[in-house]
Design a protein around this motif. Structure first.
Motif, PDB file in Angstrom:
ATOM      1  N   LYS A   1       0.862  -1.042  -0.033  1.00 36.13           N
ATOM      2  CA  LYS A   1      -0.129  -0.032  -0.061  1.00 36.13           C
ATOM      3  C   LYS A   1       0.901   1.272  -0.192  1.00 36.13           C
ATOM      4  N   ASN A   2       1.970   1.021   0.760  1.00 34.30           N
ATOM      5  CA  ASN A   2       2.876   2.449   0.986  1.00 34.30           C
ATOM      6  C   ASN A   2       3.611   2.561  -0.426  1.00 34.30           C
TER       7      ASN A   2
ATOM      8  N   GLU B   1       2.265   1.822   8.721  1.00 27.57           N
ATOM      9  CA  GLU B   1       1.415   1.085   7.888  1.00 27.57           C
ATOM     10  C   GLU B   1       0.332   1.980   7.512  1.00 27.57           C
ATOM     11  N   ASN B   2      -0.008   3.001   8.392  1.00 26.59           N
ATOM     12  CA  ASN B   2      -1.279   3.908   8.042  1.00 26.59           C
ATOM     13  C   ASN B   2      -0.874   5.443   7.938  1.00 26.59           C
TER      14      ASN B   2
ATOM     15  N   GLU C   1      -0.559   7.049   4.283  1.00 22.59           N
ATOM     16  CA  GLU C   1      -1.928   7.137   3.631  1.00 22.59           C
ATOM     17  C   GLU C   1      -2.799   8.297   4.216  1.00 22.59           C
ATOM     18  N   ALA C   2      -2.822   8.177   5.441  1.00 25.86           N
ATOM     19  CA  ALA C   2      -3.693   9.357   6.436  1.00 25.86           C
ATOM     20  C   ALA C   2      -3.026  10.860   5.687  1.00 25.86           C
TER      21      ALA C   2
END
Length: 176
Positions: free
Chosen positions: A15-16, A41-42, A45-46
Motif C-alpha cells: 500500500k505504501n 502502515e497507516n 496514507e492518512a
C-alpha cells in the motif's frame, strides 16, 4: 540521539509503495519526509489523503500557509520543500520571502489568508487583532476558515515529523 532511519522504498508495505509512486508522480521524486511517513502502515496514507483532498483553498493559498507555518515552526525541511513547490506554482523568490516574513504586498487575498495562518500558528488559535475580520473582508467565508485551520494542522504535522526525525533535506536548502 536520534536514530530515525528513513525506510528504503522497497522495504515498505505494498500500500505504501503505491502511495510513494503517486508522490513520485506529483513531485518528480519521493521526498524523504514522505518516506518517513511510510514507517507507519497507516501514517503515509492518512497524510497523503489529506494532502490530495479537495478544499476551498487554491494551491497557491495552501503553499502560502505551508510557508508561513513552516517559518513559524522553524522547519528547514518544510521551508526548503515548500519553497520549491511555491516556485513551481509561479511565486518568485522575493514573493516566497515576503510570505515567510508575513509581509505580503503583492496580493490582498493571499495576505489575509497568510496572516490568519500565521496568527493561528503563533497563538495556537487565539485570534489577535483584526486578522479574522481582514480575512472575511478579503472575500473568505467560514468554510475557508475551516480549511485554513486544517492546512495549518497539516503542515504542523509535517513540521513535527521533521523536528523529531531530522530526515535528510532532499530539496534545495533555504535559510531558516
Amino acid at each position: 540521539m536520534n536514530n530515525f532511519l528513513v525506510p528504503d522504498e522497497q522495504n515498505v508495505s505494498e500500500k505504501n509503495k503505491r502511495i510513494l509512486e503517486e508522490l513520485k508522480g506529483l513531485f518528480g521524486r519521493v521526498p524523504n519526509i514522505f518516506t518517513a511517513f511510510a514507517s507507519s502502515e497507516n501514517g503515509l496514507e492518512a497524510y497523503f489523503n489529506y494532502l490530495t483532498q479537495k478544499n476551498s483553498l487554491t494551491d497557491r493559498e495552501r503553499e502560502a500557509v505551508n510557508l508561513i507555518v513552516s517559518q513559524v515552526n522553524q522547519c528547514p525541511y518544510c521551508l526548503s520543500f515548500h519553497s520549491a513547490i511555491a516556485t513551481r506554482l509561479g511565486f518568485s523568490n522575493e514573493q516566497i520571502l515576503d510570505i515567510r516574513a508575513n509581509d505580503i504586498r503583492f496580493d490582498k487575498k493571499l495576505k489575509a489568508v497568510t496572516a490568519l495562518a500565521h496568527n493561528i500558528a503563533i497563538t495556537k488559535g487565539k485570534i489577535i487583532g483584526d486578522v479574522l475580520e481582514d480575512f472575511y473582508e478579503a472575500g473568505y467565508d467560514q468554510g475557508h476558515l475551516v480549511d485554513v485551520v486544517l492546512a495549518v494542522g497539516n503542515i504542523t504535522t509535517l513540521n513535527l515529523l521533521y523536528a523529531i526525525t531530522n530526515v535528510p533535506i532532499d530539496w534545495p536548502k533555504v535559510t531558516v
